[in-house]
Design an enzyme around this catalytic site. Structure first.
Site, PDB file in Angstrom:
ATOM      1  N   GLU A 134     -11.627  -1.251 -10.667  1.00  0.00           N
ATOM      2  CA  GLU A 134     -11.467   0.181 -10.420  1.00  0.00           C
ATOM      3  C   GLU A 134      -9.979   0.469 -10.537  1.00  0.00           C
ATOM      4  O   GLU A 134      -9.176  -0.130  -9.816  1.00  0.00           O
ATOM      5  CB  GLU A 134     -11.958   0.593  -9.039  1.00  0.00           C
ATOM      6  CG  GLU A 134     -11.780   2.090  -8.807  1.00  0.00           C
ATOM      7  CD  GLU A 134     -11.811   2.492  -7.345  1.00  0.00           C
ATOM      8  OE1 GLU A 134     -11.989   3.697  -7.086  1.00  0.00           O
ATOM      9  OE2 GLU A 134     -11.638   1.638  -6.470  1.00  0.00           O
ATOM     10  N   ASP A 186     -11.592  -3.481  -6.130  1.00  0.00           N
ATOM     11  CA  ASP A 186     -11.386  -2.119  -5.661  1.00  0.00           C
ATOM     12  C   ASP A 186      -9.939  -1.668  -5.855  1.00  0.00           C
ATOM     13  O   ASP A 186      -8.996  -2.393  -5.530  1.00  0.00           O
ATOM     14  CB  ASP A 186     -11.741  -2.046  -4.163  1.00  0.00           C
ATOM     15  CG  ASP A 186     -11.471  -0.692  -3.563  1.00  0.00           C
ATOM     16  OD1 ASP A 186     -12.147   0.269  -3.955  1.00  0.00           O
ATOM     17  OD2 ASP A 186     -10.556  -0.586  -2.708  1.00  0.00           O
ATOM     18  N   ASP A 212     -18.236   6.413  -3.703  1.00  0.00           N
ATOM     19  CA  ASP A 212     -17.070   7.281  -3.561  1.00  0.00           C
ATOM     20  C   ASP A 212     -17.411   8.736  -3.856  1.00  0.00           C
ATOM     21  O   ASP A 212     -17.084   9.640  -3.078  1.00  0.00           O
ATOM     22  CB  ASP A 212     -15.960   6.840  -4.528  1.00  0.00           C
ATOM     23  CG  ASP A 212     -15.011   5.833  -3.913  1.00  0.00           C
ATOM     24  OD1 ASP A 212     -14.872   5.829  -2.673  1.00  0.00           O
ATOM     25  OD2 ASP A 212     -14.411   5.053  -4.658  1.00  0.00           O
TER      26      ASP A 212
END
Length: 583
Positions: A292, A258, A382
């Site tokens: 990410e 992440d 998200d």
């Protein structure tokens, strides 16, 4: 045949019959005591670097914690499981107690990945996810990606407030139940991926500052709190070991890292990826690492990292389907079809150009990378959950447009990711939910309201309370009452084509793409062996005159659509795939 697996950690509690070793880094203190429930605390030995250790006989499932000189008791930062949530006792786990039924599972090639992102709590925990696996396999899914499961405060959370990275949250199940889920997936031929968070700790239950304050930098902040100091070898080891732990002890097939753009020492990412590739325990398995990275940097992809989430793919499709232009969507509202062409050809849309809403350049050149270096999606946690009301694309765009975009995503050689509920046309929102208490709960509630107060679309509306149990319950996906069956059939058809004709081939880095209309693109990829795939995508509701195309149809949404395209007419809300086979 069964087997057991363990990652022998240099920290935490290493269980062994007759002598379990506890190791705890607390450089801020001269004395630490190990406290095992129903026993008197025992003083641990300290070395010059601030490591405390003690070896003694302790049974599996014993409850333990560390007692600091000021009377504060804290859980093990490398706890494998917790009794009593993030403030409670750590549980001494015997990693080898679980006997694996699929010890010879070696994984699948990355090009075969069709990822299904889900929240374990919305499925009723690890056991509930395991029950859903056969239907997901039948749909054509090949990889399940769990949102973060590291222990967080309370019983409801997206997972990004975790504070104990080695402990699966008890709200979802026990370590053995998580292993049984992975085992079940492997038995069905499915990969299991896990979302991990190494850029920050959550705000509740993070005790590390009380005994190891150097872990946090005073000169840097992240949007979620103090930055973690990856310059320290102890910090680097703590997180690298966590990566190896999930891959070896739980046999996950890969991890999604992440928000790595919030990690100050970017070399740690490559260092850890090299450690994974060099691990003798993983040498016979296909293990996949996904990032990410909001900066659109491709440097990590040139080494030992497999792929990166491509937000640009989402943004350009979202603008084409909805017409939204607030926030970062503004940077995709001009020449949107041209941006879609660049996304399909090169991966990133922004490769060093200035983005207006951030006022600075974003991205690096990515056209040399294969399509499989990019994870593409129309929705994810998200992009849905960071909207005030958790709106799914299903509620924002025409169903025919969503279906055309879905066909483009699933037939494009980039690695597709589906968010739970897409396959049944769910209109259920996915809201931001937590389970904080007291002042923190109020701060989160007010922060959420202020975040959206500036958006005209939300003026005067009451943003759902993140801490209300109803907010979580409302986020559990439900099939659309009339469209679910047809949408599922569409996914099944597209994924069968993908498995037979696209992911079974190795795609070449070179691709071609061009805008052929205001909302239309033609893109072509070549595969090793000579096959060529062409996608014709029109996300406008009106038909479009195009240059006639050639090639046998691989997919058409309705009979005659491919013939019309070959004659120079591309219907509205249509994606067509043509596949030229080698001579």
């Amino acid at each position: 045949m069964t087997a057991s697996f363990e990652r022998r950690l240099p920290l935490g509690a290493t269980y062994a019959e007759g002598g379990t070793t506890f190791r705890f880094w607390a450089p801020a203190h001269a004395e630490v005591r190990l406290e095992i429930r129903d026993r008197d605390p025992i003083r641990m030995e300290r070395d010059d670097e601030g490591w405390f250790s003690l070896t003694l006989d302790a049974p599996a499932e014993a409850r333990y914690r560390y007692h600091l000189p000021d009377g504060l008791t804290v859980p093990d930062p490398a706890s494998r499981f917790q009794d009593g949530d993030v403030h409670g006792w750590s549980v001494l786990v015997d990693p080898r107690a679980y006997r694996w039924r699929t010890p010879d599972w070696a994984g699948r090639p990355w090009r075969e990945a069709v990822i299904y992102e889900l929240h374990a709590g919305c499925f009723g925990g690890f056991a509930g996810v395991a029950e859903a696996l056969p239907l997901l396999k039948e749909l054509g899914i090949t990889a399940i990606q769990l949102m973060p499961i590291a222990d967080f405060p309370g019983s409801r959370n997206w997972g990004y407030d975790g504070v104990l990275p080695y402990a699966p949250d008890a709200a979802y199940g026990t370590p053995d139940e998580l292993k049984a889920l992975v085992d079940r997936a492997h038995g069905l031929g499915l990969m299991m991926l896990l979302d991990v968070v190494y850029n920050h700790f959550g705000p509740d239950g993070n005790y590390i500052g009380a005994y190891a304050p150097p872990v946090f930098r005073e000169d840097l902040e992240t949007p979620w709190g103090g930055a973690i100091d990856f310059r320290l070898p102890e910090v680097r080891s703590y997180f690298t070991e966590n990566v190896l732990y999930w891959l070896i002890e739980y046999r996950f097939d890969g991890l999604r890292f992440d928000a790595v753009h919030a990690i100050s020492e970017q070399d740690w990412i490559d260092e850890t990826a090299r450690a994974v590739r060099a691990s003798h325990e993983l040498r016979d398995r296909r293990v996949h690492l996904i990032l990410e990275n909001e900066r659109n940097e491709q440097s990590h992809l040139a080494a030992d990292v497999d792929a990166q989430w491509n937000d640009d793919f989402h943004h350009v499709f979202h603008v084409l389907l909805t017409g939204e232009h607030e926030g970062y969507y503004e940077d995709f509202s001009d020449d949107t079809a041209g941006k879609l062409a660049r996304c399909l050809k090169d991966g990133f849309v922004y490769q060093g150009e200035v983005m207006g809403h951030i006022g600075e350049p974003r991205g690096t050149p990515s056209g040399h990378l294969p399509a499989t270096a990019f994870v593409s999606f129309l929705q994810n946690h998200d992009q849905i959950g960071n909207r005030a009301f958790g709106d799914r694309l299903t509620t924002l765009a025409p169903p025919e447009g969503v279906e055309a975009a879905t066909a483009a995503m699933l037939l494009c050689p980039q690695v597709p990711m589906i968010f739970m509920g897409e396959e049944v046309a769910s209109e259920t929102p996915f809201l931001f939910f937590t389970d904080h208490e007291g002042k923190l709960a109020e701060a989160v509630r007010e922060g959420r309201r202020k975040e959206f107060a500036k958006f005209a679309a939300f003026a005067g509306a009451e943003v759902p309370d993140p801490n209300a149990e109803k907010t979580f319950e409302d986020s559990i996906p439900e099939p659309h009452p009339t469209r679910a069956e047809a949408r599922t059939a569409l996914f099944r058809t597209l994924l069968a084509i993908r498995a037979a004709e696209i992911s079974s081939r190795v795609v070449r880095p070179e691709a071609e793409a061009e805008a052929i209309g205001p909302k239309a693109v033609k893109a072509t990829w070549s595969f090793e062996g000579g096959a060529r795939l062409t996608l014709l995508i029109n996300l406008a509701d009106e038909a479009l005159d195009i240059a006639p195309v050639e090639g046998p149809p691989l997919y058409e949404p309705r009979p005659g659509a491919a013939d019309a395209a070959r004659a120079g007419r591309l219907d509205g809300f249509t994606t067509i795939a043509l596949m030229e086979q080698p001579a």
